[in-house]
Scaffold this motif. Sequence first.
Motif, PDB file in Angstrom:
ATOM      1  N   MET A   1       0.866  -1.185   0.027  1.00 34.10           N
ATOM      2  CA  MET A   1       0.212  -0.003   0.045  1.00 34.10           C
ATOM      3  C   MET A   1       0.744   1.165   0.111  1.00 34.10           C
ATOM      4  O   MET A   1       0.454   2.252  -0.609  1.00 34.10           O
ATOM      5  N   ARG A   2       1.895   1.180   0.786  1.00 35.38           N
ATOM      6  CA  ARG A   2       2.919   2.407   0.855  1.00 35.38           C
ATOM      7  C   ARG A   2       3.515   2.743  -0.399  1.00 35.38           C
ATOM      8  O   ARG A   2       3.561   4.078  -0.933  1.00 35.38           O
ATOM      9  N   SER A   3       3.857   1.700  -1.197  1.00 36.61           N
ATOM     10  CA  SER A   3       4.598   2.084  -2.411  1.00 36.61           C
ATOM     11  C   SER A   3       3.364   2.631  -3.382  1.00 36.61           C
ATOM     12  O   SER A   3       3.768   3.432  -4.311  1.00 36.61           O
ATOM     13  N   ALA A   4       2.358   2.071  -3.510  1.00 38.18           N
ATOM     14  CA  ALA A   4       1.221   2.686  -4.356  1.00 38.18           C
ATOM     15  C   ALA A   4       0.707   4.203  -3.967  1.00 38.18           C
ATOM     16  O   ALA A   4       0.825   4.885  -4.979  1.00 38.18           O
ATOM     17  N   LEU A   5       0.799   4.590  -2.785  1.00 37.94           N
ATOM     18  CA  LEU A   5       0.754   5.938  -2.374  1.00 37.94           C
ATOM     19  C   LEU A   5       1.698   6.742  -2.619  1.00 37.94           C
ATOM     20  O   LEU A   5       1.628   7.875  -3.059  1.00 37.94           O
ATOM     21  N   SER A   6       3.125   6.320  -2.602  1.00 40.44           N
ATOM     22  CA  SER A   6       4.062   6.922  -2.878  1.00 40.44           C
ATOM     23  C   SER A   6       4.455   7.202  -4.431  1.00 40.44           C
ATOM     24  O   SER A   6       4.564   8.547  -4.716  1.00 40.44           O
ATOM     25  N   ALA A   7       3.885   6.210  -5.293  1.00 40.45           N
ATOM     26  CA  ALA A   7       3.941   6.412  -6.394  1.00 40.45           C
ATOM     27  C   ALA A   7       2.801   7.593  -7.045  1.00 40.45           C
ATOM     28  O   ALA A   7       3.217   8.376  -7.867  1.00 40.45           O
ATOM     29  N   ALA A   8       1.622   7.417  -6.424  1.00 43.14           N
ATOM     30  CA  ALA A   8       0.712   8.557  -6.668  1.00 43.14           C
ATOM     31  C   ALA A   8       1.072   9.844  -6.302  1.00 43.14           C
ATOM     32  O   ALA A   8       1.136  10.636  -7.064  1.00 43.14           O
ATOM     33  N   LEU A  20      -3.997   8.534 -14.685  1.00 40.34           N
ATOM     34  CA  LEU A  20      -2.980   7.409 -14.477  1.00 40.34           C
ATOM     35  C   LEU A  20      -2.713   7.244 -13.096  1.00 40.34           C
ATOM     36  O   LEU A  20      -2.462   6.293 -12.404  1.00 40.34           O
ATOM     37  N   VAL A  21      -2.844   8.709 -12.103  1.00 43.05           N
ATOM     38  CA  VAL A  21      -2.679   8.645 -10.772  1.00 43.05           C
ATOM     39  C   VAL A  21      -3.722   7.760 -10.330  1.00 43.05           C
ATOM     40  O   VAL A  21      -3.477   6.947  -9.296  1.00 43.05           O
ATOM     41  N   ALA A  22      -4.843   7.755 -10.856  1.00 43.73           N
ATOM     42  CA  ALA A  22      -5.821   7.056 -10.170  1.00 43.73           C
ATOM     43  C   ALA A  22      -5.699   5.559  -9.919  1.00 43.73           C
ATOM     44  O   ALA A  22      -6.313   4.770  -9.370  1.00 43.73           O
ATOM     45  N   ILE A  23      -4.803   5.001 -11.048  1.00 41.24           N
ATOM     46  CA  ILE A  23      -4.547   3.413 -10.954  1.00 41.24           C
ATOM     47  C   ILE A  23      -3.738   3.286  -9.712  1.00 41.24           C
ATOM     48  O   ILE A  23      -4.092   2.358  -9.059  1.00 41.24           O
ATOM     49  N   ASP A  24      -2.824   4.000  -9.320  1.00 47.55           N
ATOM     50  CA  ASP A  24      -2.131   3.648  -8.083  1.00 47.55           C
ATOM     51  C   ASP A  24      -3.025   3.856  -6.938  1.00 47.55           C
ATOM     52  O   ASP A  24      -2.997   3.393  -5.937  1.00 47.55           O
ATOM     53  N   ASP A  27      -4.894   0.945  -6.455  1.00 44.91           N
ATOM     54  CA  ASP A  27      -4.252   0.020  -6.079  1.00 44.91           C
ATOM     55  C   ASP A  27      -4.198   0.024  -4.378  1.00 44.91           C
ATOM     56  O   ASP A  27      -4.296  -1.080  -3.572  1.00 44.91           O
ATOM     57  N   ALA A  28      -3.917   1.222  -3.911  1.00 44.58           N
ATOM     58  CA  ALA A  28      -3.784   1.484  -2.452  1.00 44.58           C
ATOM     59  C   ALA A  28      -5.110   1.199  -1.826  1.00 44.58           C
ATOM     60  O   ALA A  28      -5.161   0.778  -0.668  1.00 44.58           O
ATOM     61  N   LEU A  29      -6.179   1.449  -2.443  1.00 45.57           N
ATOM     62  CA  LEU A  29      -7.427   1.362  -1.702  1.00 45.57           C
ATOM     63  C   LEU A  29      -7.792  -0.039  -1.623  1.00 45.57           C
ATOM     64  O   LEU A  29      -8.245  -0.512  -0.789  1.00 45.57           O
ATOM     65  N   TYR A  30      -7.278  -0.957  -2.851  1.00 47.77           N
ATOM     66  CA  TYR A  30      -7.441  -2.184  -2.679  1.00 47.77           C
ATOM     67  C   TYR A  30      -6.603  -2.736  -1.611  1.00 47.77           C
ATOM     68  O   TYR A  30      -7.383  -3.757  -0.721  1.00 47.77           O
TER      69      TYR A  30
END
Length: 56
Positions: A1-8, A20-24, A27-30
């Motif tokens: 989760m942390r990596s997805a939030l960091s990427a966003a 494209l940000v919404a994809i990450d 993923d974090a919400l999942y």
Amino acid sequence: MRSALSAAHDELLGHIPADLVAIDLRDALYHLGTITGQVTSDDILDSIFSRFCIGK
């Protein structure tokens, strides 16, 4: 989760398009849902089997 939030976060700072940000973020919400119990293994299996025709 942390990596997805960091990427966003990095994508927002880099002016990457919101879709494209919404994809990450999705993923974090999942991952958050798996922690809180909102997403279960049955949900995952239902998602897999709804997208693929297996065994036909």
